[in-house]
Write an enzyme that holds these catalytic residues in place. Sequence first.
Site, PDB file in Angstrom:
ATOM      1  N   HIS A  47       0.853  -1.192   0.000  1.00 34.60           N
ATOM      2  CA  HIS A  47       0.000   0.000   0.000  1.00 34.60           C
ATOM      3  C   HIS A  47       0.888   1.239   0.000  1.00 34.60           C
ATOM      4  O   HIS A  47       1.245   1.770   1.060  1.00 34.60           O
ATOM      5  CB  HIS A  47      -0.914  -0.042   1.231  1.00 34.60           C
ATOM      6  CG  HIS A  47      -1.886   1.095   1.331  1.00 34.60           C
ATOM      7  ND1 HIS A  47      -3.015   1.036   2.128  1.00 34.60           N
ATOM      8  CD2 HIS A  47      -1.918   2.325   0.757  1.00 34.60           C
ATOM      9  CE1 HIS A  47      -3.689   2.170   2.041  1.00 34.60           C
ATOM     10  NE2 HIS A  47      -3.025   2.981   1.215  1.00 34.60           N
ATOM     11  N   GLU A  87     -10.812   3.786   6.664  1.00 32.46           N
ATOM     12  CA  GLU A  87      -9.738   4.702   7.083  1.00 32.46           C
ATOM     13  C   GLU A  87     -10.399   5.825   7.893  1.00 32.46           C
ATOM     14  O   GLU A  87     -10.131   5.989   9.067  1.00 32.46           O
ATOM     15  CB  GLU A  87      -9.011   5.252   5.856  1.00 32.46           C
ATOM     16  CG  GLU A  87      -7.876   6.222   6.180  1.00 32.46           C
ATOM     17  CD  GLU A  87      -7.231   6.829   4.930  1.00 32.46           C
ATOM     18  OE1 GLU A  87      -7.855   6.807   3.843  1.00 32.46           O
ATOM     19  OE2 GLU A  87      -6.102   7.358   5.055  1.00 32.46           O
ATOM     20  N   ASP A 108       1.891   4.099   2.710  1.00 34.44           N
ATOM     21  CA  ASP A 108       0.829   4.936   2.156  1.00 34.44           C
ATOM     22  C   ASP A 108       1.391   6.079   1.294  1.00 34.44           C
ATOM     23  O   ASP A 108       1.485   5.922   0.076  1.00 34.44           O
ATOM     24  CB  ASP A 108      -0.077   5.478   3.281  1.00 34.44           C
ATOM     25  CG  ASP A 108      -1.478   5.804   2.809  1.00 34.44           C
ATOM     26  OD1 ASP A 108      -1.788   5.550   1.638  1.00 34.44           O
ATOM     27  OD2 ASP A 108      -2.280   6.303   3.622  1.00 34.44           O
TER      28      ASP A 108
END
Length: 361
Positions: A39, A222, A300
């Site tokens: 990710h 999230e 991220d």
Amino acid sequence: MKTDTLFHGESCIHFCAIFPDMEATDTAFIRALPKIELHCHIEGTLEPELVFDLAERNGIGLSYPSVESLREAYSFTRLQDFLDIYYEGMNVLRTEQDFFDLTWAYLVRGNAQNLRHTEIFFDPQGHVDRGIPFETAVLGITSALDRAEREFGISSELVMCFLRHLDEQEAFRTLDQAEPFRDRIIAVGLDSSERGNPPEKFERVFQEAARRGYRRVAHAGEEGPPEYVYGALDSLGVERVDHGNSCLEAPELVRRLVREQVPLTVCPLSNLRLCVVESMERHPLAEMLDHGLKATVNSDDPAYFGGYMNENLEAVAGALDLGRDQLVQLTRNAVDAVFAPQSRRQALNDELDKFLASADG
Ligand code: ADE
Ligand code: ZN
């Protein structure tokens, strides 16, 4: 790579205040561990120095006078604050060479951190909507991925994300634009502003993507509620959930994610910087592992959140007192969750076994 080169301004203050017991953490073990990342948004690896270099190369004016002032702007209270600056930053990416340089810089850092496999996201709509052809982004990114495989042995896959604040029709158009590059893009994903844009909005696009043979992932839980995680599973048919934090609010959902062994690509420093968690000590990663959830650690948008893979692992290990067993579990979970072919998965597992045998000895 030295940690202090990666922590800047506010992030450094954050880091030092939040991990007073960092020395106790097994940093040498973390740094030597073979790493897998599932990710990472390639546009989120755009460091301020590169923003300035590319702006100069492309003759683009910036609204910040210096690298430092741009970095100082990286102070967020929620996802949308970050997204506004993230889309603005992308504007310096114009040519295939720019996308190559961006991706290559990430892979050079990855190599220094013993990254062995990465499945990176990109946001084609963030480029096509500015007049940059789809192929400019894909060709630049994939030529850097190919070179990293040759020179560093880092294997990779590419995941194309739909921007969820845009409409379904635009996502369908993006799916069509990807057709010539079908063999280079393994999966579709869903990112951008989560609240108010539930997974169901993209059910038909994901159905069509599956019909065309794409694997599926989506950001869910999230900032959004557990219902969005259910939506990602049931309406989009995802094989991995990106983030997934809010699942812990719903015990039945946790039981299902454990039963079905759905991987969660968790991003600790991102969660801290976007105020998804109050402090790293309160990050739910250890609780996720205790439940038997298939959690993994990822960066991220490392240029914006203060760290790449090592820094994320060091942060959670320090704050949550994770031991080697848990660090290895996180890595095994990532190996199990890769979209790479079975032969590569096996090689990654073997490499991890070899590393553990040498770390014991
Ligand atoms: N795009 C880039 N980073 C993201 C994140 N953390 N959440 C949603 N969309 C994103
Ligand atoms: Zn993300």
